[in-house]
Design an enzyme around this catalytic site. Structure first.
Site, PDB file in Angstrom:
ATOM      1  N   THR A  22     -38.255 -56.580  -8.380  1.00  0.00           N
ATOM      2  CA  THR A  22     -38.001 -55.673  -9.494  1.00  0.00           C
ATOM      3  C   THR A  22     -36.546 -55.230  -9.542  1.00  0.00           C
ATOM      4  O   THR A  22     -35.935 -55.175 -10.608  1.00  0.00           O
ATOM      5  CB  THR A  22     -38.902 -54.431  -9.375  1.00  0.00           C
ATOM      6  OG1 THR A  22     -40.259 -54.859  -9.268  1.00  0.00           O
ATOM      7  CG2 THR A  22     -38.758 -53.535 -10.596  1.00  0.00           C
ATOM      8  N   ASP A 135     -45.095 -51.177   3.122  1.00  0.00           N
ATOM      9  CA  ASP A 135     -45.212 -52.375   2.282  1.00  0.00           C
ATOM     10  C   ASP A 135     -45.367 -53.613   3.152  1.00  0.00           C
ATOM     11  O   ASP A 135     -44.756 -54.650   2.888  1.00  0.00           O
ATOM     12  CB  ASP A 135     -43.992 -52.503   1.363  1.00  0.00           C
ATOM     13  CG  ASP A 135     -44.228 -53.500   0.213  1.00  0.00           C
ATOM     14  OD1 ASP A 135     -45.410 -53.790  -0.079  1.00  0.00           O
ATOM     15  OD2 ASP A 135     -43.239 -53.975  -0.372  1.00  0.00           O
TER      16      ASP A 135
END
Length: 465
Positions: A22, A135
């Site tokens: 992103t 993550d």
């Protein structure tokens, strides 16, 4: 869309694009110095950063600057210009664990254990510094090479310093996200342990436990009360299954805690391949040879086994082909000697087995008024009889019977029966420990064969390419 040329960076030449997300694009690069060091450069466009992304980036840089660990990707430097911020990272030529699993469908358990040891050693440092990654997923676990790969944790873009459980924003990748992150947004570093469980499941079975076509379906599966199901066709070891079960507990309070995770039998950080493995093994095996020469065979056998628990990891750690061949020869030599000593000691063990069964019959006769004790002794007898047929089943039976017998012993009144029961419990515990050592020896031999087969498959794959 046409690909853009890599940005210009002082002291480095950026070449192929390795991946993008992103906020960032990662390029392979080379330093302009005489060494021509290969690096990975994470380029973050300033205009793409909102307030939250900026805070995440600052935390990522702060964390990586303060960490140096063999299984965490190193931040070598960071730079910036008018358009971008650049993180100059250690380059890992083996790609990521996700691609590694997909290319092999699923991984052998011994290799998974090695990767999990390496991941655990990195998490131990993060735990000690009160850092949560948040993550963890196969895409963020990089491998150093295609031959003898070492695992390194990467991408700390969502990492946080966590002093206590608190309300947090939704972070990470849904497929690997802990239920408490999806459901309540109140979570702590234990969320990382759930992610480890999902990664372990995927490595074992070739797919994550909650593969879904939509986020709604994924959310329903994660929050469901249905037990985690293991696909047919693969039978992990009892230690591996136990760890998987403890990691994939939906309620954080039911999930294994970090200290227990690091000490779990499947992780076994004490025997993780490292630069110290050979030194520790040499010390133990030297003492084993001395005891062997002195005729103290039980002590020698114990030391041979302890030494092999470090020598086999040293074999996995070694990368030089010639030294690896020499080590493999030494491992085989010490295993053979340990098996010879075990054969010499078997006759005494068989005599002890008969004596133990006789003692149990006497105990049963003394315990007709205690049905629970009789049943526990009956299970212990079955365990002894199973020792030659199925070591794993025998060990399971021994553990179950000892669990009962120890409780009964504590409640027993002083007297002849308590003394006899105490002696029998001590004997059964020794037998159980012996079986554990025999299983380790069996798995050590399997580990060597599996390592050879794995190395051969890697070589074949490389030659095809």
């Amino acid at each position: 869309m046409a690909s853009c040329a890599p940005p210009k960076l002082c002291n480095f030449v950026l070449t192929e694009r390795l991946g993008s997300g992103t906020y960032a694009t990662v390029y392979k690069g080379y330093s302009k110095s005489a060494i021509r060091e290969v690096v990975a450069v994470k380029c973050i466009a300033k205009k793409s950063l909102n307030r939250a992304a900026t805070e995440n980036l600052l935390v990522e840089i702060e964390i990586l600057k303060g960490i140096k660990h063999p299984h965490i990707v190193e931040l070598k430097d960071f730079q910036w210009d008018n358009e971008n911020i650049y993180l100059i990272m250690e380059f890992c030529a083996g790609g990521d664990l996700s691609h590694f699993i997909r290319s092999r469908r699923r991984l052998p358990e011994q290799l998974i254990r090695r990767f999990l040891q390496q991941l655990s050693s990195a998490l131990k440092l993060l735990y000690e510094q009160k850092i949560a990654h948040l993550d963890l997923k196969p895409q963020n676990l990089l491998l150093t090479s295609s031959t003898n790969p070492q695992l390194k944790v990467a991408d700390f873009g969502f990492a946080q310093y966590m002093q206590h459980e608190d309300g947090h924003s939704l972070r990470g990748s849904p497929l690997y996200m802990a239920p408490e992150m999806v459901c309540s947004r109140h979570y702590d570093a234990k969320a990382d342990l759930w992610s480890v469980g999902v990664i372990l499941y995927e490595a074992l079975f070739g797919q994550p436990p909650f593969a879904s076509k939509s986020f709604t379906e994924l959310e329903e599966k994660i929050l469901s009360k249905d037990p985690i199901k293991m696909p047919p066709g693969v039978q992990p070891s009892p230690e591996c299954c136990d760890l998987l079960y403890q990691l994939l507990q939906r309620r954080p309070q039911d999930r294994v805690c970090f200290p227990e995770f690091f000490q779990h039998a499947f992780i076994d950080l004490e025997h993780m391949p490292s630069s110290q493995s050979l030194k520790t093994a040499t010390s133990l095996l030297t003492r084993a040879v001395w005891k062997d020469q002195d005729g103290d065979l039980p002590a020698a056998l114990g030391l041979y086994r302890q030494g092999l628990e470090h020598l086999i990891p040293a074999l996995h750690y070694e990368s030089d082909p010639q030294r690896k061949t020499a080590l493999r020869s030494k491992v085989s030599e010490y295993i053979s000697r340990a098996e010879e000593l075990k054969a010499v000691l078997v006759s005494a063990s068989e005599a002890a087995s008969q004596q133990s069964l006789s003692n149990m019959e006497l105990l049963k006769a003394m315990s007709k008024d205690n049905l629970r004790l009789c049943e526990a002794l009956k299970l212990a007898s079955c365990a002894i009889q199973h020792e030659k047929k199925d070591m794993y089943q025998a060990l399971k039976m021994h553990r179950e019977s000892l669990g009962e017998l120890i409780i009964i012993l504590e409640a027993e009144d002083a007297g002849r029966r308590k003394d006899s029961l105490h002696a029998e419990v001590q004997h059964l515990m020794a037998r159980a420990e012996q079986i554990k050592e025999d299983i380790k020896m069996k798995e050590s031999k399997a580990s060597i064969m599996e390592n050879d087969a794995f190395s051969e498959s890697i070589r074949n794959a490389c030659s095809i390419q």
